[in-house]
Write a protein that holds these residues in place. Structure first.
Motif, PDB file in Angstrom:
ATOM      1  N   ASP A 404       0.421  -0.884  -0.067  1.00 26.43           N
ATOM      2  CA  ASP A 404       0.039   0.348   0.025  1.00 26.43           C
ATOM      3  C   ASP A 404       0.875   1.481  -0.064  1.00 26.43           C
ATOM      4  O   ASP A 404       0.099   2.407  -0.617  1.00 26.43           O
ATOM      5  CB  ASP A 404      -1.125  -0.085   1.366  1.00 26.43           C
ATOM      6  CG  ASP A 404      -0.511  -0.247   2.238  1.00 26.43           C
ATOM      7  OD1 ASP A 404       0.619  -0.869   2.928  1.00 26.43           O
ATOM      8  OD2 ASP A 404      -0.643   0.535   3.421  1.00 26.43           O
ATOM      9  N   VAL A 515      -7.002  -0.062  -4.423  1.00 24.39           N
ATOM     10  CA  VAL A 515      -6.212  -0.535  -2.665  1.00 24.39           C
ATOM     11  C   VAL A 515      -5.716   0.763  -1.809  1.00 24.39           C
ATOM     12  O   VAL A 515      -4.659   1.728  -2.533  1.00 24.39           O
ATOM     13  CB  VAL A 515      -4.367  -1.473  -2.815  1.00 24.39           C
ATOM     14  CG1 VAL A 515      -4.097  -1.642  -1.336  1.00 24.39           C
ATOM     15  CG2 VAL A 515      -4.375  -2.789  -3.422  1.00 24.39           C
ATOM     16  N   LYS A 517      -5.699   1.096   1.214  1.00 22.82           N
ATOM     17  CA  LYS A 517      -5.399   0.684   2.586  1.00 22.82           C
ATOM     18  C   LYS A 517      -4.723  -0.294   2.684  1.00 22.82           C
ATOM     19  O   LYS A 517      -5.611  -0.813   2.750  1.00 22.82           O
ATOM     20  CB  LYS A 517      -5.679   2.323   3.804  1.00 22.82           C
ATOM     21  CG  LYS A 517      -5.295   1.803   5.048  1.00 22.82           C
ATOM     22  CD  LYS A 517      -5.842   3.640   5.719  1.00 22.82           C
ATOM     23  CE  LYS A 517      -5.155   3.877   6.993  1.00 22.82           C
ATOM     24  NZ  LYS A 517      -6.214   4.406   8.191  1.00 22.82           N
ATOM     25  N   MET A 518      -3.740   0.437   3.776  1.00 23.83           N
ATOM     26  CA  MET A 518      -3.819  -1.837   4.537  1.00 23.83           C
ATOM     27  C   MET A 518      -3.186  -1.556   5.995  1.00 23.83           C
ATOM     28  O   MET A 518      -2.617  -0.075   6.159  1.00 23.83           O
ATOM     29  CB  MET A 518      -2.693  -2.974   3.846  1.00 23.83           C
ATOM     30  CG  MET A 518      -3.275  -3.031   2.799  1.00 23.83           C
ATOM     31  SD  MET A 518      -1.403  -3.563   1.605  1.00 23.83           S
ATOM     32  CE  MET A 518      -2.055  -5.375   2.324  1.00 23.83           C
ATOM     33  N   PRO A 573      -4.140   5.132  -5.943  1.00 23.12           N
ATOM     34  CA  PRO A 573      -3.767   3.620  -5.761  1.00 23.12           C
ATOM     35  C   PRO A 573      -3.611   2.967  -6.271  1.00 23.12           C
ATOM     36  O   PRO A 573      -3.816   3.126  -7.724  1.00 23.12           O
ATOM     37  CB  PRO A 573      -5.594   3.591  -4.570  1.00 23.12           C
ATOM     38  CG  PRO A 573      -6.096   4.147  -6.146  1.00 23.12           C
ATOM     39  CD  PRO A 573      -5.658   5.683  -6.133  1.00 23.12           C
ATOM     40  N   ALA A 587      -6.736  -4.857   4.777  1.00 17.93           N
ATOM     41  CA  ALA A 587      -6.516  -4.305   4.185  1.00 17.93           C
ATOM     42  C   ALA A 587      -8.103  -3.648   3.557  1.00 17.93           C
ATOM     43  O   ALA A 587      -9.299  -3.875   3.634  1.00 17.93           O
ATOM     44  CB  ALA A 587      -6.180  -5.343   2.667  1.00 17.93           C
TER      45      ALA A 587
END
Length: 738
Positions: A404, A515, A517-518, A573, A587
């Motif tokens: 991320d 994606v 955020k993780m 992203p 995630a």
């Protein structure tokens, strides 16, 4: 007679081993894949053995004076002498690469030459927009292709990038039924680079992948000793899979764990010219283990993952999980020599490595490299991309870049939240339970339907009920989550609760998600070992977090709900179709429900998938494209009843149908009629009705024949030719070709 002769000659034509890349100006690219069985280490009917990078006839005793057997004509695996059965396409392991250009139509004829197994082919990472019935998932998008049957897949080559095809039936993928599919861009961002494709996998030369699944469930024993599983650097676990070797493009070496010596099997070799740059496409087709991939004394620049370009980042190595793909550029600027290509598992205390060779022009031929891996120090730390954790142990002098942290090369049209058009779903991938701990999603272990869900939705009777499933419960059923057309969906993939401990690469069919955020677990910064879950998530359920199944999770901070999660990346992203969900972490990903179909969401570790870590996304079902004519169907057979039996039966046959994938209800009488139509169960009235229709058809054909003969009688004496009269009962030659 001529037609029969041509058909006979066509039967004598054998398929070629290679499949040339499709030309750029072709509209429809056609390929054939034949699935069949082969044995490793066999040259025809001659057993071979490995020595000093070559293969020899088993009868050879002095290799110094013997002619080696061409290794390209032998499926070697890791060179273990006892042959192992593998499934192959077109006689090759891995299967032949399919190379096309973006937006071309791809037509693949799949012929099942296996003796006992049905197959399907999934085109991993392709969205199948407009063709959800070509996604290749058994009992979801189609019925299995049975032995000696043929199925033609037809779909658009989109998106561009590095993808792969593989069987989606049971454990066949890691038994050899896979290969690359490369979709070239028409305006390349990195033009003029020669390309290599690396397909990597873990390997066991004693048993096949189906046996591997049952060994995971029931344990691995040697003699009367039970073998323990291995652990990862962060203190998490790996499922029970006995690793013997790693393979790159189907070749590897077995290292004896007692002596430490390898068997001298041939390896994959990649030739480079000093001063040139190369693009390498890496596909992880493995059963279980992630690999940390590097090339001795060479830095690599990551440029793409799962088909989508990233802002370039130069690193020592990257970690790749089953199902993922990474593209990188390597510059051949080192001294002319041979260099090791390495792939190391993340296991602690195990020397499990795959090997291949980077060979510079002018370097010694057929000689193993003597190169060493990078020396990571405090002053020169090694950088690794795509870690499933945030730290390496301090003494490793290795820095992690989590996925991320990467950014898309281009600004993305990330789906945004809007009132009434946004939903958030929490999905926990884990092994919760007490006595029974199957692979599951929110405590639901997947039960495969016995019909094709996309094309026979009303016949599914294995759907979930609220009584069986729920918070701190484990159940088994066919779970399909409805996604409403054009809405934005934010998924929070979790790996928490009592069933955590194993990281999961999650693959979504039908989409490349964003994606945003993780979140990772809490770790000891010195030892890099797990301390506990990421506390952004509230598992709910049992007040003791370590005992909660985490089937009904939410955000700990309620202000994060409804798409208000802080620190998400919306401008650039990265996009993925397969993403590692770390143990104890989460995630946040998004999609827009604009691709109607029934799509599978599952862990791409095959033994986890087979254990139930699967669910369905029922996306915009009312908008699903029309199913092709004569598309195969499948179902159970529960026996039949004659008309007399039905009339006298005190318990008439009914079929329990609660449509899971559609709002339309189906009555039991409708199902009885369906069974009669599909299975050939006829009543007396139906029999005589059919006979009457046939008699009428024959009479009509006889009448048409008389009329035709009258219209085409020869006309003599007035200069007329024997040509048919145009426009009367004539047919044009325009057929229809599906």
């Amino acid at each position: 007679m001529l037609t029969l002769l041509l058909c006979f000659l066509c039967m004598l034509v054998l398929p070629s081993r290679g499949m040339p890349a499709c030309e750029q100006n072709v509209e429809v690219c056609e390929f054939t894949l034949e699935a069949e069985l082969k044995l490793t280490m066999m040259y025809g009917k001659i057993l071979t053995y490995a020595e000093d990078g070559n293969l020899y006839d088993y009868r050879v005793t002095n290799t110094s004076s013997a002619e080696p057997i061409p290794s390209a004509e032998v499926i070697t695996g890791d060179g273990y002498e006892m042959p192992r059965m593998v499934f192959v396409f077109n006689g090759q392991f891995p299967g032949p690469p399919i190379e096309v250009w973006e937006n071309q139509m791809v037509k693949v004829k799949v012929v099942n030459k296996l003796k006992n197994d049905g197959i399907t082919i999934h085109w991993h990472g392709l969205h199948q927009a407009g063709t959800p019935f070509m996604d290749g998932v058994p009992f979801v998008s189609q019925c299995p292709i049975l032995p000696e049957q043929t199925f033609i897949y037809l779909f658009k080559a989109y998106p561009k990038g590095t993808f792969w095809y593989h069987s989606h039936m049971g454990s066949q993928r890691t038994m050899g039924l896979y290969g690359p599919i490369i979709i070239h861009e028409r305006k390349p961002i990195y033009p003029g680079l020669q390309e290599f494709t690396w397909t990597i996998t873990d390997w066991n030369h004693d048993y096949d992948s189906e046996m591997a699944y049952y060994k995971m469930v029931y344990g691995i024993y040697e003699g009367r000793s039970k073998i323990k599983g291995t652990g990862s650097l962060d203190g998490s676990f790996f499922s029970m899979f006995r690793y013997h070797s790693g393979l790159l493009n189907g070749k590897g070496r077995y290292h004896n764990p007692v002596t430490g010596k390898h068997n001298g099997a041939p390896l994959s070799v990649f030739n480079v010219t000093g001063g040139s740059s190369y693009r390498v496409r890496v596909i992880a087709a493995g059963e279980l283990y992630p690999f940390r991939v590097s090339v001795d004394q060479h830095l690599i620049t990551i440029i793409a993952s799962d088909g989508y370009y990233l802002e370039p980042v130069t690193v020592e190595s990257f970690i790749i999980n089953p199902g993922e793909r990474f593209d990188f550029i390597i510059n051949a600027t080192q001294t002319v020599d041979n260099y090791w290509i390495r792939g190391e598992t993340l296991e602690v205390g195990m020397n499990h490595t795959l090997e291949a060779i980077l060979h510079y022009d002018g370097a010694p031929v057929n000689m193993d490299p003597t190169s060493q891996p990078a020396n990571c120090t405090m002053d020169s730390m090694c950088v690794v991309v795509n870690c499933p954790f945030t730290y390496y142990p301090m003494e490793d002098y290795t820095k992690c870049i989590t996925f991320d942290s990467l950014r898309s090369l281009e600004v993305q049209k990330t789906p945004l939240k809007s009132d009434g058009m946004f939903q958030e779903q929490f999905l926990n991938f884990a092994f919760p339970g007490n006595k029974w701990t199957p692979g599951s999603i929110n405590g639901i272990a997947y039960q495969q339907p016995v019909v094709s869900a996309l094309t026979q939705p009303h016949e599914i009777d294995t759907q979930c009920t609220q009584d069986d499933c729920g918070e701190d419960k484990v159940c088994q059923c066919t779970w399909a989550l409805p996604l409403h057309h054009a809405q934005t969906y934010q998924f929070v993939f979790l790996n928490m609760g009592s069933g955590k401990g194993w990281s999961h690469p999650i693959h979504m069919h039908g989409h490349s998600f964003y994606v945003l955020k993780m979140g990772y677990a809490r770790y000891n910064e010195t030892t890099a070992k797990l301390i506990g879950d990421n506390l952004d998530i509230d598992c709910r359920g049992n007040p003791d977090r370590t005992k909660s199944f985490c089937n009904n999770a939410t955000w700990t901070n309620s202000s994060w709900l409804h798409g208000n999660v802080p620190d998400v990346e919306l401008e650039k992203p990265p996009r993925k179709d397969t993403l590692i969900v770390p143990t104890g972490g989460y995630a946040v990903i998004r999609i827009k429900a604009d691709n109607p179909g029934i799509w599978t969401l599952h862990c791409h570790i095959q033994i986890h998938n087979m254990d139930g870590m699967v669910m369905l996304l029922n996306e915009s079902y009312s908008e699903t494209p029309k199913i092709p004519n004569n598309f195969p169907s499948c179902r159970n057979y529960h026996g039949h009843h004659t008309a007399d039996e039905e009339a006298t039966s005190t318990a008439p046959v009914t079929t329990k149908v609660t449509p899971m994938l559609s709002t339309t209800t189906v009555k039991s009488t409708d199902n009885q009629m369906l069974c009669r139509e599909m299975m050939g169960v006829y009543t007396k009235e139906l029999f005589w009705g059919v006979v009457g229709c046939l008699i009428g058809i024959v009479a009509l054909l006889f009448f048409i024949l008389l009329v035709y003969m009258g219209l085409h009688r020869p006309r003599y004496g007035r200069g007329y030719t024997l040509e048919p009269v145009p426009g009367r009962l004539g047919f044009d030659n325009k057929g229809s070709d599906f």
